[in-house]
Design an enzyme around this catalytic site. Structure first.
Site, short mmCIF file in Angstrom:
data_model
loop_
_atom_site.label_atom_id
_atom_site.label_comp_id
_atom_site.label_asym_id
_atom_site.label_seq_id
_atom_site.Cartn_x
_atom_site.Cartn_y
_atom_site.Cartn_z
N HIS A 1 63.57 26.00 -25.55
CA HIS A 1 64.06 25.77 -24.19
C HIS A 1 62.96 26.15 -23.19
O HIS A 1 62.24 27.14 -23.41
CB HIS A 1 65.27 26.65 -23.89
CG HIS A 1 66.51 26.31 -24.68
ND1 HIS A 1 66.67 25.14 -25.40
CD2 HIS A 1 67.68 26.99 -24.84
CE1 HIS A 1 67.87 25.12 -25.96
NE2 HIS A 1 68.49 26.24 -25.64
N CYS B 1 71.25 31.67 -25.51
CA CYS B 1 69.80 31.47 -25.72
C CYS B 1 69.01 31.41 -24.40
O CYS B 1 67.94 32.02 -24.28
CB CYS B 1 69.56 30.21 -26.54
SG CYS B 1 70.61 28.83 -26.07
#
Ligand SMILES: NC(=O)c1ccc[n+]([C@@H]2O[C@H](COP(=O)([O-])OP(=O)(O)OC[C@H]3O[C@@H](n4cnc5c(N)ncnc54)[C@H](OP(=O)(O)O)[C@@H]3O)[C@@H](O)[C@H]2O)c1
Length: 339
Positions: free
Chosen positions: A241, A129
């Site tokens: 994130h 990710c």
């Protein structure tokens, strides 16, 4: 056009649920979905495009009749089940680490290296990710100005550790606000009101596995000549994130040209007006598809260097959305076949 059958393994996990949402909203020609998971999830019912589906136990013959499988059940399940799915003629898009660094398997971010799909042998790996959102941003800069070095620091959400990570943060916030004992089981330290510079396990070289994933995957996907170093940190955020990127290029640039370049690149949304407090935030990015980038500024401490801040939903572009984009690409390129 043919209508496709999708198998989703780990269907009730964080990523699996997001895959189902994205497929439901998509215009992909889907005839049927097969849902697989384990344990207490078996037998559960899901409504998808107004029809009820049952979750089955994951096993090889579950892939019978499936054209594309999206695996989101961890690397052990992927290693065991993916080759068997391929034997049933199903193309696998795998969210785990199982096949990412194997030279036989393409590791694909559609905005960056979709052409690698042409050589797939049945299993396509979805990158980490943190790597995905970083490379969506680095790719256009590298194509135009040739990146020489990157220093990345991440601020990663707890949903990156699956449902268990989200539950741990929620329970600890609850325990803190009610004066109860805080218990840590997913992370080695309390994550509520804390940051932990430790994601995945530590290697002999002093880096964490997550840091090395970012380094090695950048070499495989973008360019092995880019020098890159990473520090990955878990923060008490549920989803999305964030990353601080320091980038040095071979060619010189004007900072406004970098902003224009990124604003016009696929998959990126520029949010860069600090005077009005506009910059990417995890709370605003969650549930969205783009990689948001802002705080773009010259780094005055080195030649041809810049700093920026990028944020993206780790469950969407960092996993489920990237996997569904790969599915779209292989359908579009007529690559839904196992060689
Ligand atoms: N979360 C992220 O940001 C992210 C980003 C990129 C990639 N990934 C990768 O995506 C995968 C899934 O992550 P996640 O965050 O969705 O984890 P998760 O929330 O823990 O979900 C995993 C799901 O798979 C199930 N499962 C476990 N073993 C299985 C098996 N053998 N067959 C079928 N289902 C099985 C789990 O059931 P139980 O809960 O009962 O074990 C759970 O429902 C992992 O490989 C992860 O590394 C995650």
């Amino acid at each position: 056009m043919k209508n496709f059958v999708f198998a989703i393994v780990g269907a009730l996990g964080n990523v699996g649920e997001e895959v189902l949402k994205i497929l439901e909203e998509s215009d992909l020609p889907i005839k049927n979905i097969i849902l697989m998971d384990v344990g207490h999830n078996i037998g559960k019912k899901i409504f998808w495009r107004e029809k009820e589906y049952t979750v089955f136990e994951s096993k090889p013959d579950g892939f019978l009749g499936a054209d594309i499988a999206i695996m989101s059940a961890g690397s052990e399940a992927s290693k065991e089940l993916s080759p068997k799915a391929v034997n049933f003629g199903c193309v696998v898009i795998d969210n785990s680490t199982a096949f990412r660094m194997s030279s036989e398997h393409p590791l694909v971010i559609p905005e960056v290296n979709a052409y690698e799909l042409e050589n797939h042998c049945g299993i396509i790996a979805n990158p980490n990710c943190s790597t995905i959102q970083m490379l969506v941003v680095l790719n256009p800069i590298h194509r135009k100005y040739k990146i020489e070095r990157v220093v990345v620091s991440t601020y990663q959400a707890v949903s990156g550790s699956g449902i268990a990570g989200k539950n741990e943060l929620k329970k600890q916030i609850d325990a803190f606000s009610t004066g109860k004992k805080i218990i840590s089981s997913v992370y080695p330290h309390q994550i509520a009101l804390n940051v932990i510079p430790h994601i995945d396990f530590f290697l002999e070289n002093g880096y964490s596995k997550e840091e090395m994933k970012m380094i090695l995957e950048t070499a495989k996907i973008l360019d092995p000549n880019i020098k890159i170093t990473a520090t990955t940190v878990r923060v008490p955020v549920i989803t999305s994130h964030s990353e601080s990127l320091n980038i040095q290029t071979k060619e010189s640039f004007e900072i406004n040209d970098i902003k224009t370049l990124l604003a016009n690149s696929p998959g990126i949304k520029l949010e860069d007006n600090p005077e009005k407090n506009i910059y990417p935030l995890p709370l605003n990015s969650s549930g969205k598809d783009e990689v948001f980038v802002g705080r773009i500024r010259q780094d005055f401490s080195a030649n041809n260097a810049m700093n920026m801040w990028c944020v993206s939903d780790n469950l969407r572009k960092g996993a489920a959305l990237n996997a569904v984009q790969i599915a779209k690409e292989i359908i579009h390129r007529k690559l839904v076949r196992v060689p």
